[in-house]
Write a protein that holds these residues in place. Structure first.
Motif, PDB file in Angstrom:
ATOM      1  N   HIS A  81      26.576  87.270  -8.330  1.00 37.14           N
ATOM      2  CA  HIS A  81      26.008  87.596  -9.370  1.00 37.14           C
ATOM      3  C   HIS A  81      24.897  86.578  -9.782  1.00 37.14           C
ATOM      4  O   HIS A  81      25.090  85.568  -9.584  1.00 37.14           O
ATOM      5  N   VAL A  82      23.937  87.422 -10.216  1.00 33.18           N
ATOM      6  CA  VAL A  82      22.555  86.490 -10.576  1.00 33.18           C
ATOM      7  C   VAL A  82      22.269  86.600 -11.947  1.00 33.18           C
ATOM      8  O   VAL A  82      22.184  87.824 -12.576  1.00 33.18           O
ATOM      9  N   GLU A  83      21.679  85.707 -12.480  1.00 33.27           N
ATOM     10  CA  GLU A  83      21.168  85.632 -13.944  1.00 33.27           C
ATOM     11  C   GLU A  83      19.581  85.112 -13.843  1.00 33.27           C
ATOM     12  O   GLU A  83      19.501  84.025 -13.435  1.00 33.27           O
ATOM     13  N   TRP A 103      20.087  82.031 -11.400  1.00 31.68           N
ATOM     14  CA  TRP A 103      21.283  81.365 -11.279  1.00 31.68           C
ATOM     15  C   TRP A 103      22.276  82.332 -10.306  1.00 31.68           C
ATOM     16  O   TRP A 103      22.526  83.322 -10.797  1.00 31.68           O
ATOM     17  N   LEU A 104      22.853  81.740  -9.350  1.00 34.04           N
ATOM     18  CA  LEU A 104      23.787  82.316  -8.546  1.00 34.04           C
ATOM     19  C   LEU A 104      24.984  82.012  -8.602  1.00 34.04           C
ATOM     20  O   LEU A 104      25.226  80.929  -8.742  1.00 34.04           O
ATOM     21  N   SER A 105      26.003  82.749  -8.910  1.00 33.01           N
ATOM     22  CA  SER A 105      27.346  82.411  -8.987  1.00 33.01           C
ATOM     23  C   SER A 105      28.174  83.522  -8.189  1.00 33.01           C
ATOM     24  O   SER A 105      27.776  84.438  -7.907  1.00 33.01           O
ATOM     25  N   VAL A 118      21.303  77.179  -8.039  1.00 34.67           N
ATOM     26  CA  VAL A 118      20.220  77.449  -8.653  1.00 34.67           C
ATOM     27  C   VAL A 118      18.981  77.886  -7.635  1.00 34.67           C
ATOM     28  O   VAL A 118      18.900  77.045  -6.863  1.00 34.67           O
ATOM     29  N   LEU A 119      18.412  79.095  -7.755  1.00 35.07           N
ATOM     30  CA  LEU A 119      17.292  79.466  -6.800  1.00 35.07           C
ATOM     31  C   LEU A 119      16.040  79.298  -7.746  1.00 35.07           C
ATOM     32  O   LEU A 119      15.866  80.099  -8.780  1.00 35.07           O
TER      33      LEU A 119
END
Length: 153
Positions: A81-83, A103-105, A118-119
């Motif tokens: 999931h990315v935000e 933000w990758l989770s 964090v990308l």
């Protein structure tokens, strides 16, 4: 300002598609020449074949390059999931460049260990409005964990 709003809208569409585990892309975001990099290294240099090989270029540029990379990420983190964070204008005055924090989770394949990375994606927009370049920066420790997870059965 209008170009930035258009870019943000396209990125938000891309994030929504990614979060639905879709490989679809918003119209016009990538063209077949869009150049993709990971920590400054062009994708075509990561395949172990000559970077100018037409097959390598076909697989690593534009929409195909995006899908190639995302499929590997989805394999490593099946529930990825990315935000998106706040888009920051780049220092370059001669080209349309922005930095997009993501933000990758999720959880690593097989072992279920949580991922929280964090990308920082630096994007350069072409005169036609598509991405000319996208360079994803990620710290080495989470990148190593993602690469290891991608190789698990």
């Amino acid at each position: 300002m209008a170009a930035e709003l258009t870019l943000i809208a396209l990125i938000d569409q891309l994030v929504a598609l990614f979060n639905r585990q879709s490989l679809d892309l918003p119209d016009g975001l990538f063209d077949r020449h869009s150049h993709l990099r990971l920590n400054g290294t062009p994708f075509e240099h990561m395949l172990g074949r000559p970077p100018g090989d037409p097959l390598v270029l076909l697989m690593t540029r534009g929409p195909a390059g995006y899908r190639f990379a995302v499929k590997a990420l989805q394999h490593a983190v099946p529930d990825a999931h990315v935000e998106r964070g706040e888009v920051e204008p780049g220092p370059d005055t001669c080209q349309a460049a922005w930095t997009v924090p993501l933000w990758l989770s999720g959880h690593l394949r097989s072992i279920g260990e949580p991922v929280d990375a964090v990308l920082r994606v630096r994007v350069v927009v072409s005169s036609g409005g598509s991405l000319a370049q996208a360079d994803v920066a990620i710290d080495e420790a989470p990148l190593r964990r993602l690469r290891e997870a991608r190789l698990r059965e």
